[in-house]
Write a protein that holds these residues in place. Structure first.
Motif, PDB file in Angstrom:
ATOM      1  N   GLY A  59       0.822  -1.206   0.000  1.00  9.94           N
ATOM      2  CA  GLY A  59       0.000   0.000   0.000  1.00  9.94           C
ATOM      3  C   GLY A  59       0.852   1.250   0.000  1.00  9.94           C
ATOM      4  O   GLY A  59       0.637   2.170   0.788  1.00  9.94           O
ATOM      5  N   VAL A  60       1.788   1.327  -0.933  1.00  8.00           N
ATOM      6  CA  VAL A  60       2.801   2.392  -0.914  1.00  8.00           C
ATOM      7  C   VAL A  60       2.242   3.758  -1.276  1.00  8.00           C
ATOM      8  O   VAL A  60       2.827   4.784  -0.932  1.00  8.00           O
ATOM      9  N   GLY A  61       1.095   3.812  -1.961  1.00  2.80           N
ATOM     10  CA  GLY A  61       0.563   5.106  -2.382  1.00  2.80           C
ATOM     11  C   GLY A  61       1.530   5.819  -3.309  1.00  2.80           C
ATOM     12  O   GLY A  61       2.117   5.221  -4.207  1.00  2.80           O
TER      13      GLY A  61
ATOM     14  N   ILE B  96      -2.754  -1.002  -4.745  1.00  2.00           N
ATOM     15  CA  ILE B  96      -3.916  -1.457  -5.510  1.00  2.00           C
ATOM     16  C   ILE B  96      -4.268  -0.484  -6.634  1.00  2.00           C
ATOM     17  O   ILE B  96      -4.936  -0.846  -7.598  1.00  2.00           O
ATOM     18  N   SER B  97      -3.791   0.771  -6.529  1.00  2.00           N
ATOM     19  CA  SER B  97      -4.162   1.822  -7.478  1.00  2.00           C
ATOM     20  C   SER B  97      -3.068   2.045  -8.517  1.00  2.00           C
ATOM     21  O   SER B  97      -1.953   2.440  -8.165  1.00  2.00           O
ATOM     22  N   PRO B  98      -3.357   1.852  -9.807  1.00  2.00           N
ATOM     23  CA  PRO B  98      -2.340   2.138 -10.829  1.00  2.00           C
ATOM     24  C   PRO B  98      -1.961   3.607 -10.881  1.00  2.00           C
ATOM     25  O   PRO B  98      -0.809   3.948 -11.181  1.00  2.00           O
ATOM     26  N   GLU B  99      -2.911   4.498 -10.570  1.00  2.60           N
ATOM     27  CA  GLU B  99      -2.603   5.929 -10.579  1.00  2.60           C
ATOM     28  C   GLU B  99      -1.579   6.279  -9.499  1.00  2.60           C
ATOM     29  O   GLU B  99      -0.658   7.074  -9.725  1.00  2.60           O
ATOM     30  N   MET B 100      -1.721   5.678  -8.322  1.00  2.00           N
ATOM     31  CA  MET B 100      -0.763   5.950  -7.256  1.00  2.00           C
ATOM     32  C   MET B 100       0.594   5.317  -7.564  1.00  2.00           C
ATOM     33  O   MET B 100       1.646   5.889  -7.249  1.00  2.00           O
TER      34      MET B 100
END
Length: 241
Positions: free
Chosen positions: A45-47, A66-70
């Motif tokens: 969950g590195v953001g 989980i987020s490709p944008e982050m």
């Protein structure tokens, strides 16, 4: 939305320099537990990678989100870090690390089962004796909500006024709500966006019990974050259940 179409605002919402104080204490703690050397660390969950960016000079880092944008934001800030998209509750990289970190993304675990699965992921990526560090923003025992935060910041492209309201609508469950308002002034025009996040809120004993159930001996450690005291939970993997 903050981690998707509004991800471009993240650098104003939580600038990298805001993490310097806390990251220095994570670094000291990792050195204390791991000793000298360029050890291998994994952040789940590195953001945008702000906290991790203060550790990459000292450690060989891998990270997931989980987020490709982050992950795109993290890649720009941490070009040497191996990045993988996935959910911390079930991702398996097939590698072992000396330490696993979960910073503020742990707040998105909404149930005891979510926490159990995240802790199992941490354990799955460590050998016995490996170190796991995490720490919630709030415990149910001590959350004194509702709370309100607001500020205005700008960069060369826009001015952002940010309003955050955190509350616990139902004290009988394991969640709370955080509501965000973004007043964005760009090219002479003002628009207002909003976002609403449900996050976890658990009693402190539940955190410790679930970490122990995942095979960790747990040591609470106090640090400061934003000038305020903040508790980290440091686990040493004694066995894999």
């Amino acid at each position: 939305r903050l981690y998707k179409d509004l991800a471009y605002l993240f650098g104003l919402v939580t600038p990298r320099e805001d993490y310097a104080e806390e990251a220095a204490q994570w670094l000291t703690l990792l050195r204390e537990k791991l000793g000298p050397g360029r050890h291998k660390i994994l952040e789940l969950g590195v953001g945008a990678g702000h906290n991790l960016s203060y550790l990459t000079n000292d450690f060989e880092a891998t990270a997931t989100d989980i987020s490709p944008e982050m992950l795109e934001l993290c890649k720009k800030l941490n070009p040497g870090v191996r990045l993988h998209q996935g959910d911390m509750r079930d991702i398996r990289l097939g590698r072992k690390f000396d330490a696993v970190l979960i910073h503020d993304a742990i707040v998105y675990m909404l149930s005891g089962d979510d926490l159990r699965r995240a802790f199992a992921t941490a354990a799955a990526h460590l050998e016995p004796g490996g170190i796991f560090i995490t720490g919630p923003d709030y415990y149910r025992d001590t959350f004194a909500g509702p709370r309100l935060e607001h500020f205005t910041r700008s960069n060369e492209a826009l001015e952002l006024t940010y309003i955050e309201y955190a509350c616990d609508p139902d004290p009988s469950d394991t969640t709370m709500e955080i509501i965000f308002f973004f007043l964005i002034r760009e090219k002479g025009q003002l628009r207002i966006e909003h976002d609403r996040h449900t996050t976890g809120l658990f009693p402190r004993p539940d955190w410790i019990m679930l970490m122990q159930a995942a095979g960790f001996a747990v040591e609470p450690r106090m640090i400061t974050s934003g000038g305020a005291p903040h508790e980290l939970l440091v686990g040493t993997l004694s066995q894999v259940p």
